[in-house]
Design a protein around this motif. Sequence first.
Motif, PDB file in Angstrom:
ATOM      1  N   LEU A 141      46.138  37.082  48.457  1.00 65.83           N
ATOM      2  CA  LEU A 141      47.137  37.872  47.499  1.00 65.83           C
ATOM      3  C   LEU A 141      48.341  37.956  48.027  1.00 65.83           C
ATOM      4  CD1 LEU A 141      46.570  39.406  44.802  1.00 65.83           C
ATOM      5  CD2 LEU A 141      46.385  41.375  46.070  1.00 65.83           C
ATOM      6  N   VAL A 142      49.422  37.313  47.342  1.00 65.30           N
ATOM      7  CA  VAL A 142      50.964  37.449  47.813  1.00 65.30           C
ATOM      8  C   VAL A 142      51.675  38.142  46.533  1.00 65.30           C
ATOM      9  CG1 VAL A 142      52.709  36.208  48.627  1.00 65.30           C
ATOM     10  CG2 VAL A 142      50.516  35.316  49.273  1.00 65.30           C
ATOM     11  N   LEU A 143      52.100  39.356  46.811  1.00 65.52           N
ATOM     12  CA  LEU A 143      52.840  39.875  45.671  1.00 65.52           C
ATOM     13  C   LEU A 143      54.296  39.393  45.852  1.00 65.52           C
ATOM     14  CD1 LEU A 143      51.195  43.297  45.635  1.00 65.52           C
ATOM     15  CD2 LEU A 143      50.750  41.613  43.993  1.00 65.52           C
ATOM     16  N   PRO A 144      55.041  39.762  44.879  1.00 65.88           N
ATOM     17  CA  PRO A 144      56.290  39.439  44.749  1.00 65.88           C
ATOM     18  C   PRO A 144      56.942  40.399  46.034  1.00 65.88           C
ATOM     19  CG  PRO A 144      55.691  39.650  42.629  1.00 65.88           C
ATOM     20  CD  PRO A 144      54.619  39.972  43.564  1.00 65.88           C
ATOM     21  N   LEU A 161      45.421  42.128  40.057  1.00 68.50           N
ATOM     22  CA  LEU A 161      46.458  41.176  40.613  1.00 68.50           C
ATOM     23  C   LEU A 161      46.271  40.006  40.840  1.00 68.50           C
ATOM     24  CD1 LEU A 161      48.033  44.364  42.788  1.00 68.50           C
ATOM     25  CD2 LEU A 161      49.103  43.346  40.714  1.00 68.50           C
ATOM     26  N   ALA A 162      45.064  39.593  40.527  1.00 66.60           N
ATOM     27  CA  ALA A 162      44.659  38.414  40.725  1.00 66.60           C
ATOM     28  C   ALA A 162      45.354  37.197  40.383  1.00 66.60           C
ATOM     29  CB  ALA A 162      43.163  37.989  40.204  1.00 66.60           C
ATOM     30  N   TYR A 186      48.409  36.709  41.301  1.00 67.95           N
ATOM     31  CA  TYR A 186      49.031  36.707  42.564  1.00 67.95           C
ATOM     32  C   TYR A 186      48.472  35.744  43.750  1.00 67.95           C
ATOM     33  CZ  TYR A 186      52.664  39.163  39.971  1.00 67.95           C
ATOM     34  OH  TYR A 186      53.456  39.750  39.059  1.00 67.95           O
ATOM     35  N   GLN A 187      46.981  35.451  43.327  1.00 74.31           N
ATOM     36  CA  GLN A 187      46.349  34.557  44.281  1.00 74.31           C
ATOM     37  C   GLN A 187      46.583  32.982  43.755  1.00 74.31           C
ATOM     38  OE1 GLN A 187      42.406  36.617  44.169  1.00 74.31           O
ATOM     39  NE2 GLN A 187      42.357  36.105  46.435  1.00 74.31           N
ATOM     40  N   LEU A 188      47.288  32.898  42.872  1.00 75.39           N
ATOM     41  CA  LEU A 188      47.654  31.649  42.493  1.00 75.39           C
ATOM     42  C   LEU A 188      48.905  31.024  43.269  1.00 75.39           C
ATOM     43  CD1 LEU A 188      47.717  31.602  38.561  1.00 75.39           C
ATOM     44  CD2 LEU A 188      45.886  30.803  40.181  1.00 75.39           C
TER      45      LEU A 188
END
Lengths: 278, 84
Positions: free
Chosen positions: A98-101, B42-43, B45-47
């Motif tokens: 999971l990579v958030l802005p 927030l899945a 954002y795993q793309l």
Amino acid sequence: MSWHGHRDDPKLPKPVREVWRRKFSNRRDKNRQSNVDLAVLDSKGELVHWFDGFRRVEPQGFRGGQKRESLASYTERELQIALLGLDPAEIREKKNPLVLPGLEGPGIRVFVQLLDDRMRAYRAPVVEAVALEKADWKALEYPRKKRTVDAGDLEKWLAQVYPPGVMERTSQQTKKVYQISKVEGTLTLESAGSSGKTRYAILSGQVKLTDEGPGDFSYEGKLEILLAYGSSQAKVVSLKGVFDGIYPRYSRVQERVRKIPLRAAFESLPLASADSRG
Amino acid sequence: MKTTISSLALLLLAASFAPAQDSAVKSVLDRYADFRPAAKDLAMYQLDWAPSLAEAQKRALQEKRPVFLVIIHAQYGDLTSGHC
């Protein structure tokens, strides 16, 4: 990868041009098309398969029979078709973290959710990362005595508290969402004890957000922010908090305003605290 | 005697103030935890998002992977942030 634009854009990327050539040549389905298309390209950039993002198949057969296909099932089915056109060597399952802005420098991450029960898509969180300069933290320095803070001094990040995809707050000329142009409110900043070498302060109060569109459109909410500081310096080390407001959304169908909870959570990005010291 | 009573009052005041401050801090942290979307929300954002189509195609060629392209016929903002 997402791309957005218009048919008359001078430099349409080749895959977009190809998708839209196929889409708009089908005049029969003109009235059932959405403005979102999904496409799969092979590794060389050739279009393998495309489909309208929302054109689900209507139920066939008798009354009271089949239900309308879910959007998830429809998308999955279309992607299965795309897989058939790809070189099997290119199909590999890959789990990403999971990579958030985020930001390379200091700032604040803002999460926004419009808790609309009728349009559940609006509940999907918005995540924005806002870069901040040293001067932007100045108003939040440790309060030796209780003091007030002008919410306008926090406009850079509070201006991100607006919901996604709200069409009536979009300019018909530019097709862009009206930005928040005014942030108002007199907030209170006061110390809130300490724990070990960390001192705390709480910033709280009512905030009014007004956008740049017509009608002086605005909405309000309560801001509560916890700020952490070192034992001696006034600079902010970290920030966490919330906005709890009500968004007055005009329903064209019902011709009335619906009051929908609008929530935001804020957190300083790790570098913010480190870089804002000194 | 008067000094002792005053000191006692101050001590009691301090004792009652500290937990109040702790509870205020805890209250904000609890609300933050409640409002911040969970990982499951927030899945998206795993793309493996690419910042541009050119970048996506460059990586696809290098890594021999397909590209999933979302095309939006409008200019309503940024799908990656969700403000669209």
